[in-house]
Enzyme design. Structure first.
Site, PDB file in Angstrom:
ATOM      1  N   LEU A 168       8.192  19.484   7.332  1.00 21.88           N
ATOM      2  CA  LEU A 168       9.422  19.041   6.659  1.00 21.88           C
ATOM      3  C   LEU A 168       9.217  18.914   5.149  1.00 21.88           C
ATOM      4  O   LEU A 168      10.145  19.163   4.370  1.00 21.88           O
ATOM      5  CB  LEU A 168       9.910  17.710   7.248  1.00 21.88           C
ATOM      6  CG  LEU A 168      10.194  17.750   8.750  1.00 21.88           C
ATOM      7  CD1 LEU A 168      10.582  16.381   9.265  1.00 21.88           C
ATOM      8  CD2 LEU A 168      11.291  18.771   9.060  1.00 21.88           C
TER       9      LEU A 168
ATOM     10  N   LYS B 117       0.841  -1.211   0.000  1.00 25.99           N
ATOM     11  CA  LYS B 117       0.000   0.000   0.000  1.00 25.99           C
ATOM     12  C   LYS B 117       0.874   1.258   0.000  1.00 25.99           C
ATOM     13  O   LYS B 117       0.693   2.147  -0.828  1.00 25.99           O
ATOM     14  CB  LYS B 117      -0.899   0.005   1.245  1.00 25.99           C
ATOM     15  CG  LYS B 117      -1.614   1.332   1.477  1.00 25.99           C
ATOM     16  CD  LYS B 117      -2.483   1.313   2.722  1.00 25.99           C
ATOM     17  CE  LYS B 117      -1.797   1.654   4.003  1.00 25.99           C
ATOM     18  NZ  LYS B 117      -1.587   3.090   4.255  1.00 25.99           N
TER      19      LYS B 117
ATOM     20  N   ASP C 203       4.523   0.693  12.019  1.00 26.20           N
ATOM     21  CA  ASP C 203       3.322   0.050  11.467  1.00 26.20           C
ATOM     22  C   ASP C 203       3.192  -1.420  11.891  1.00 26.20           C
ATOM     23  O   ASP C 203       2.195  -2.058  11.564  1.00 26.20           O
ATOM     24  CB  ASP C 203       3.318   0.153   9.934  1.00 26.20           C
ATOM     25  CG  ASP C 203       2.951   1.553   9.461  1.00 26.20           C
ATOM     26  OD1 ASP C 203       2.607   2.397  10.295  1.00 26.20           O
ATOM     27  OD2 ASP C 203       3.020   1.792   8.236  1.00 26.20           O
TER      28      ASP C 203
HETATM   29  C1  UD1 Z   1       4.542   6.908   6.466  1.00 23.15           C
HETATM   30  C2  UD1 Z   1       3.614   5.737   6.257  1.00 23.15           C
HETATM   31  C3  UD1 Z   1       3.030   5.283   7.593  1.00 23.15           C
HETATM   32  C4  UD1 Z   1       4.156   4.993   8.579  1.00 23.15           C
HETATM   33  C5  UD1 Z   1       5.115   6.172   8.674  1.00 23.15           C
HETATM   34  C6  UD1 Z   1       6.348   5.886   9.520  1.00 23.15           C
HETATM   35  C7  UD1 Z   1       2.698   6.080   4.035  1.00 23.15           C
HETATM   36  C8  UD1 Z   1       1.524   6.419   3.200  1.00 23.15           C
HETATM   37  N1  UD1 Z   1       2.538   6.149   5.360  1.00 23.15           N
HETATM   38  O1  UD1 Z   1       3.774   7.965   7.009  1.00 23.15           O
HETATM   39  O2  UD1 Z   1       2.267   4.095   7.362  1.00 23.15           O
HETATM   40  O3  UD1 Z   1       3.600   4.755   9.863  1.00 23.15           O
HETATM   41  O4  UD1 Z   1       5.587   6.532   7.362  1.00 23.15           O
HETATM   42  O5  UD1 Z   1       7.043   4.801   9.019  1.00 23.15           O
HETATM   43  O6  UD1 Z   1       3.739   5.725   3.530  1.00 23.15           O
HETATM   44  N2  UD1 Z   1       7.027  14.542  10.836  1.00 23.15           N
HETATM   45  C9  UD1 Z   1       7.214  15.886  11.120  1.00 23.15           C
HETATM   46  N3  UD1 Z   1       7.096  16.776  10.083  1.00 23.15           N
HETATM   47  C10 UD1 Z   1       6.810  16.381   8.810  1.00 23.15           C
HETATM   48  C11 UD1 Z   1       6.622  15.020   8.536  1.00 23.15           C
HETATM   49  C12 UD1 Z   1       6.741  14.108   9.577  1.00 23.15           C
HETATM   50  O7  UD1 Z   1       7.472  16.253  12.254  1.00 23.15           O
HETATM   51  O8  UD1 Z   1       6.724  17.243   7.931  1.00 23.15           O
HETATM   52  C13 UD1 Z   1       7.131  13.541  11.926  1.00 23.15           C
HETATM   53  C14 UD1 Z   1       5.817  12.798  12.150  1.00 23.15           C
HETATM   54  O9  UD1 Z   1       4.925  13.521  12.986  1.00 23.15           O
HETATM   55  C15 UD1 Z   1       6.301  11.516  12.784  1.00 23.15           C
HETATM   56  C16 UD1 Z   1       7.642  11.286  12.089  1.00 23.15           C
HETATM   57  O10 UD1 Z   1       8.028  12.528  11.537  1.00 23.15           O
HETATM   58  O11 UD1 Z   1       6.509  11.695  14.165  1.00 23.15           O
HETATM   59  C17 UD1 Z   1       7.611  10.243  10.985  1.00 23.15           C
HETATM   60  O12 UD1 Z   1       6.531  10.498  10.105  1.00 23.15           O
HETATM   61  P1  UD1 Z   1       6.635  10.174   8.549  1.00 23.15           P
HETATM   62  O13 UD1 Z   1       7.781   9.241   8.318  1.00 23.15           O
HETATM   63  O14 UD1 Z   1       6.599  11.437   7.787  1.00 23.15           O
HETATM   64  O15 UD1 Z   1       5.282   9.379   8.306  1.00 23.15           O
HETATM   65  P2  UD1 Z   1       4.370   9.448   7.008  1.00 23.15           P
HETATM   66  O16 UD1 Z   1       5.184   9.646   5.793  1.00 23.15           O
HETATM   67  O17 UD1 Z   1       3.222  10.371   7.275  1.00 23.15           O
END
Ligand code: UD1
Length: 421
Positions: A127, A22, A308
């Site tokens: 980010l 997915k 996950d």
């Molecule tokens: C993706 C996955 C999700 C998984 C996650 C972590 C998809 C569609 N989803 O989510 O299933 O649980 O990776 O492996 O691929 N953060 C910030 N600022 C940002 C972006 C993220 O602070 O701009 C933080 C988030 O709040 C979190 C951490 O970084 O604490 C990791 O999040 P991130 O890796 O970005 O998760 P997603 O890409 O949303």
């Protein structure tokens, strides 16, 4: 609304086919916006999140044809006719933010509704935006939307060092950088297998990327990308989830299509819990012939243990001998399955991002519901080992991420059905 009814009825044994991932498919699909030539994905999973992404890309002017019962997605994006991803679609699925980078790169501007928080935490997109700014984009926030615009003369590209590892922000940055005028460098980039899948597909489309699979990526912008046909990687989280399902019942399943090297942290966790795990190039086999043992687990960015997988492994640890400590380091609020597992007889206490799971000899069926996808799966896993019937409500979470869940579990002998109540 549909529910899942599951009854513990002994060991699960047999073969479960693993679908395309997915999270990989959700980042590969928006890459169609980068080229005016056709992009075809094979091994796509049949999930509601994929249908939501199809709808979103369609709203931007792309054509997405779902062929072979949804396993092939034939996409083309001759022109991006609308530059705005509406709130109505984005609110359904956070991964909608992944259209921002490619739309900006190809069309010169992109407006996307801010996704907002979700059940597992605040989940900001700062980010994503900072990386695009580092490449030269101008970002404005207004009325719940983020608008990104390339400077006159196109996007120069640039360097960005992620202060926190982010899968989505790395993906957006990659897709924005591939068509920039110059070279971009990403440091502390996420290196999840889904990112490697995206890089490999972008290279197949003509992108120039160095450092694939590492946390430092160098992207040399190219003038245009061409079409490609690409096979989506197998879903390592789906595979890990069914591994937990087999193990909690004391059975053995072969996860057909799973790749061991992409799920080593999960395999190590299963081994620490006392499971037998073996693999070859085409499958991973997981069984539990003896008692399950307590262990301590901490989630971390890849190659660490995937957040996950945390809820599903917690369900498994509910039946292990002894006390386990589980630490969630990625999301601040990812223990919503705990009160539901407790209603099934589990002994779990939490403090902040740490959960202590004391194994119990029996779980009992109950009516439960969860507020996110993986949490819902943990309740199904617990239900497979519980005495009596478990009803899992709010099935739309499971349908977002598990293709034909009840069919696949029935294949290995589970007593599980979907009912309309
Ligand atoms: C993706 C996955 C999700 C998984 C996650 C972590 C998809 C569609 N989803 O989510 O299933 O649980 O990776 O492996 O691929 N953060 C910030 N600022 C940002 C972006 C993220 O602070 O701009 C933080 C988030 O709040 C979190 C951490 O970084 O604490 C990791 O999040 P991130 O890796 O970005 O998760 P997603 O890409 O949303």
């Amino acid at each position: 609304m549909d529910s899942i009814l599951v009854k513990g009825n002994g060991a699960l044994n047999g073969v479960i086919p693993i679908a395309g991932a997915k999270n990989a498919c959700l980042t590969l699909m928006p890459a169609t916006l980068l080229s005016d030539e056709p992009l075809t994905l094979t091994n796509a999973p049949r999930l509601s999140d994929i249908r939501t992404m199809t709808q979103l890309l369609g709203s931007l002017g792309a054509e997405v044809a779902s062929l072979q019962d949804g396993q092939v997605l034939a996409m083309s994006s001759h022109a991006i006719t609308n530059h705005t991803a509406d709130y109505d679609i984005v609110r359904k699925m956070r991964a909608s933010i992944l259209v921002l980078g490619p739309m900006l790169a190809r069309a010169g501007e992109a407006t996307v509704s801010m996704p907002g928080g979700c059940a597992i935490g605040n989940r900001p997109i700062d980010l994503h935006l900072k990386a695009l700014e580092a490449f030269g984009a101008k970002i404005e926030l207004a009325a719940g939307y983020v608008k990104a615009v390339q400077p006159d003369g196109g996007m120069p590209g640039g360097d960005f060092d992620f202060p926190v590892v982010s899968v989505g922000a790395t993906e957006n940055a990659l897709m924005a950088a591939v068509l920039a005028n110059g070279t971009s460098r990403l440091f502390n980039a996420a290196r999840e297998p889904e990112i490697v899948d995206l890089c490999n597909m972008l290279v197949a489309m003509g992108a120039e990327i160095e450092g694939i699979g590492t946390s430092s990526l160098i992207i040399h912008g190219v003038k245009r990308l061409h079409g490609a046909t690409y096979r989506v990687m197998p879903d390592r989280i789906e595979a890990g989830s069914y591994a937990c399902a087999a193990a909690i019942t004391g059975g053995e399943v072969r996860l057909e299509g799973a790749r061991a090297d992409e799920m080593m942290a999960t395999i190590h966790a299963l081994q620490a819990i006392g499971c037998d795990v073996s693999w070859d190039a085409k499958s991973v086999t997981v069984g539990a012939s003896g008692p399950l043992k307590a262990t301590n687990l901490t989630t971390a960015p890849y190659p660490g243990l995937a957040t996950d997988m945390q809820a599903q492994l917690m369900a498994l640890l509910c039946k292990a001998e002894g006390a386990s400590v589980l630490k969630e380091t990625i999301f601040e609020n990812r223990f919503m399955h705990v009160p539901e597992l407790t209603r099934m007889g589990a002994d779990i206490t939490t403090e902040g991002r740490t959960a202590v799971v004391k194994g119990v000899s029996r779980l009992t069926g109950a009516e439960v519901m969860a507020t996110d996808l993986r949490a819902s799966m943990s309740l199904v896993i617990a239900g497979l080992a519980a005495e009596g019937e478990t009803t899992v409500r709010r099935l739309y979470h499971l349908d977002r991420g598990y293709e034909r869940l009840e069919e696949k579990l029935q294949l290995v002998g589970a007593d599980i059905e979907r009912v309309d109540d």
